[in-house]
Enzyme design. Structure first.
Site, PDB file in Angstrom:
ATOM      1  N   VAL A  69       1.186  -0.718   0.145  1.00 39.55           N
ATOM      2  CA  VAL A  69       0.134   0.107  -0.109  1.00 39.55           C
ATOM      3  C   VAL A  69       0.520   1.463   0.119  1.00 39.55           C
ATOM      4  O   VAL A  69       1.996   1.391   0.707  1.00 39.55           O
ATOM      5  CB  VAL A  69      -0.749  -0.023   0.871  1.00 39.55           C
ATOM      6  CG1 VAL A  69      -1.716   0.996   1.330  1.00 39.55           C
ATOM      7  CG2 VAL A  69      -1.994  -0.763   1.483  1.00 39.55           C
ATOM      8  N   GLY A 114       4.889   4.538   2.630  1.00 37.53           N
ATOM      9  CA  GLY A 114       4.004   2.686   2.457  1.00 37.53           C
ATOM     10  C   GLY A 114       4.077   1.369   3.331  1.00 37.53           C
ATOM     11  O   GLY A 114       4.406   1.817   4.029  1.00 37.53           O
ATOM     12  N   LYS A 115       3.622   0.743   2.540  1.00 42.64           N
ATOM     13  CA  LYS A 115       3.862  -0.531   4.022  1.00 42.64           C
ATOM     14  C   LYS A 115       3.562  -2.162   3.163  1.00 42.64           C
ATOM     15  O   LYS A 115       3.065  -1.460   1.784  1.00 42.64           O
ATOM     16  CB  LYS A 115       3.236  -0.978   5.207  1.00 42.64           C
ATOM     17  CG  LYS A 115       3.272  -1.552   6.064  1.00 42.64           C
ATOM     18  CD  LYS A 115       4.673  -0.663   6.574  1.00 42.64           C
ATOM     19  CE  LYS A 115       5.473  -0.818   8.084  1.00 42.64           C
ATOM     20  NZ  LYS A 115       5.737  -0.700   9.084  1.00 42.64           N
ATOM     21  N   GLY A 116       4.023  -2.785   2.947  1.00 39.52           N
ATOM     22  CA  GLY A 116       3.821  -4.305   2.560  1.00 39.52           C
ATOM     23  C   GLY A 116       3.708  -5.187   3.953  1.00 39.52           C
ATOM     24  O   GLY A 116       4.422  -4.925   4.815  1.00 39.52           O
ATOM     25  N   ASP A 155      10.785  -5.422   8.170  1.00 43.01           N
ATOM     26  CA  ASP A 155       9.341  -4.951   9.082  1.00 43.01           C
ATOM     27  C   ASP A 155       9.430  -6.553  10.048  1.00 43.01           C
ATOM     28  O   ASP A 155      10.307  -7.115   9.842  1.00 43.01           O
ATOM     29  CB  ASP A 155       8.437  -4.669   9.004  1.00 43.01           C
ATOM     30  CG  ASP A 155       7.044  -3.517   9.437  1.00 43.01           C
ATOM     31  OD1 ASP A 155       7.650  -2.725  10.472  1.00 43.01           O
ATOM     32  OD2 ASP A 155       6.143  -4.520  10.227  1.00 43.01           O
TER      33      ASP A 155
END
Ligand code: GLU
Length: 425
Positions: A69, A114-116, A155
């Protein structure tokens, strides 16, 4: 107090995106943001869901689901980690992406958010399976990624090994080595010295500033840490070096307590050798819930979201909470803690040391010139102290707590960029 306490803890209280929006709305009211701008600021700008087929070691095929995202690219390329966990879901990734936007703005690094995440259980996967998963996930994201577009990082359950695979996969597709595509890489492969320690060190700097802010002593405080991963274990190590006493720490299997203080270098060695805290000599086993509620001055939730809730906030004994994890405190818990006079330093400031040094890594990669570790730490310290002061100042100016103060600073900076960039039609 910002909102009524809901009991018992609701599904909404465990939805991180709803929790993020609650804080966002409070800050948007304080800032007097107009409706349209609010909508742009809160809505993720791009979301991708991909199926990731992986050949397992036993020859069978399995399809994993992954997300990326991009919440905002108003201030720069989307920036944020990738997590591997069975609990990953789209609303969680959305919230984490938004928090990255606010976090980068709080420390004033020129990135968006953003992040995944991939739904998988990395503990049950071999290194080969993880490598195939990581490479296929990266290839599925090729249209999004780029050193000036979207830059992943580690992360939960990912680290420098996964970052090296991402860098390699991207580079092979691009036909040239591109180190700035991802941060948190191994040193020697474009990684920055100090990146591994950066989040925990940043938490320790923020604890130091918080103690000064609330008038607690600069040494000798009792610290409880939820989570013994990269963030929690380094935070404990640096806080011990600063003269504090880590009285309790936990991992996913349980927690240990020693009110005389746990020796953090030994705890880290034990973890490395045994893979869990259980059995650490001279410590009493306690539950995770007991850790959160134990006697201490400083509590560092450094595990996962939704740990301090309407159900336990009343019993927290710490005077200062510094959020090493993203989203560990729910909005309902915020209200209780505020009423009880607990000083809470929000995730978007407390754990921002990680992305700050990711920014330094990206800068060094693009320059092709690398700094020494002390230089990295000194720069990180300057950034975090400045961010801490601007958040404390905003909290005072808006008559609110540090979390909403941080949201105000961040949202104001992102809103400014959106306004001057204008809307392309
Ligand atoms: N995953 C980390 C965070 O939540 C680091 C992100 C980054 O360095 O881009 O802040």
């Amino acid at each position: 107090m910002t909102e009524a306490v809901t009991a018992p803890s609701s599904a909404a209280e465990h939805n991180p995106f709803i929790q993020m929006q609650r804080r966002f709305n409070i800050a948007a009211d304080l800032l007097g943001l107009e409706k349209g701008l609010r909508e742009i600021l809160v809505t993720p700008s791009q979301e991708m869901t991909i199926s990731i087929p992986v050949k397992l070691d036993n020859g069978q095929l399995r399809v994993f689901t992954g997300y990326r995202v991009q919440h905002s690219i108003a201030r720069g390329p989307a920036k944020g980690g990738i997590r591997y966990s069975p609990d990953v879901n789209l609303d969680e990734v959305r919230a984490l992406a938004a928090w990255m936007t606010w976090k980068c703005a709080v420390v004033n690094v020129p990135f968006g958010g953003g992040k995944g995440g991939v739904i998988c259980d990395p503990r049950r996967m071999s290194i080969g399976e993880k490598e195939r998963l990581t490479r296929r996930y990266t290839s599925g994201l090729l249209d999004l990624l780029g050193p000036e577009r979207d830059v992943p990082a580690p992360d939960m359950n990912t680290g420098e090994r996964e970052m090296a695979w991402i860098m390699d996969t991207y580079s092979l597709h691009r036909r040239s080595t591109c180190t700035a595509i991802v941060t948190g890489k191994p040193v020697g492969l474009g990684g920055s010295l100090g990146r591994t320690e950066a989040t925990g060190l940043g938490v320790a700097f923020v604890v130091r500033e918080s103690l000064k802010h609330v008038g607690l002593p600069a040494t000798g405080c009792r610290v409880a840490i939820q989570g013994a991963g990269n963030v929690g274990s380094y935070a404990g190590l640096f806080l011990q070096e600063m003269g504090h006493r880590v009285v309790a720490i936990s991992d996913m299997y349980g927690a240990i307590l020693n009110s005389a203080g746990l020796d953090m270098p030994k705890v880290r060695e034990w973890l490395k050798e045994h893979g869990r805290l259980e059995g650490f000599p001279g410590a009493e086993p306690i539950s995770n819930a007991e850790l959160l509620e134990c006697e201490c001055e400083v509590l560092i939730p450094a595990a996962t979201e939704g740990q301090i809730t309407s159900q336990n906030a009343e019993r927290i004994q710490a005077k200062v909470i510094v959020e090493g994890a993203n989203g560990p405190t729910t909005a309902s818990a915020d209200a209780i803690l505020e009423r009880r006079g607990v000083f809470v330093v929000p995730d978007i400031l407390a754990n921002a040391g990680g992305v700050t040094v990711s920014y330094f890594e990206w800068v060094q990669d693009r320059m092709g010139y690398f700094w020494d570790k002390q230089d990295v730490f000194d720069r990180e310290e300057r950034v975090l102290v400045e961010a801490f002061n601007s958040i404390a100042e905003a909290a005072q100016r808006y008559g609110t707590n540090a979390r909403i103060g941080a949201y105000c600073v961040a949202m104001d900076r992102v809103a400014y960029c959106l306004k001057i960039r204008g809307i392309y039609a």
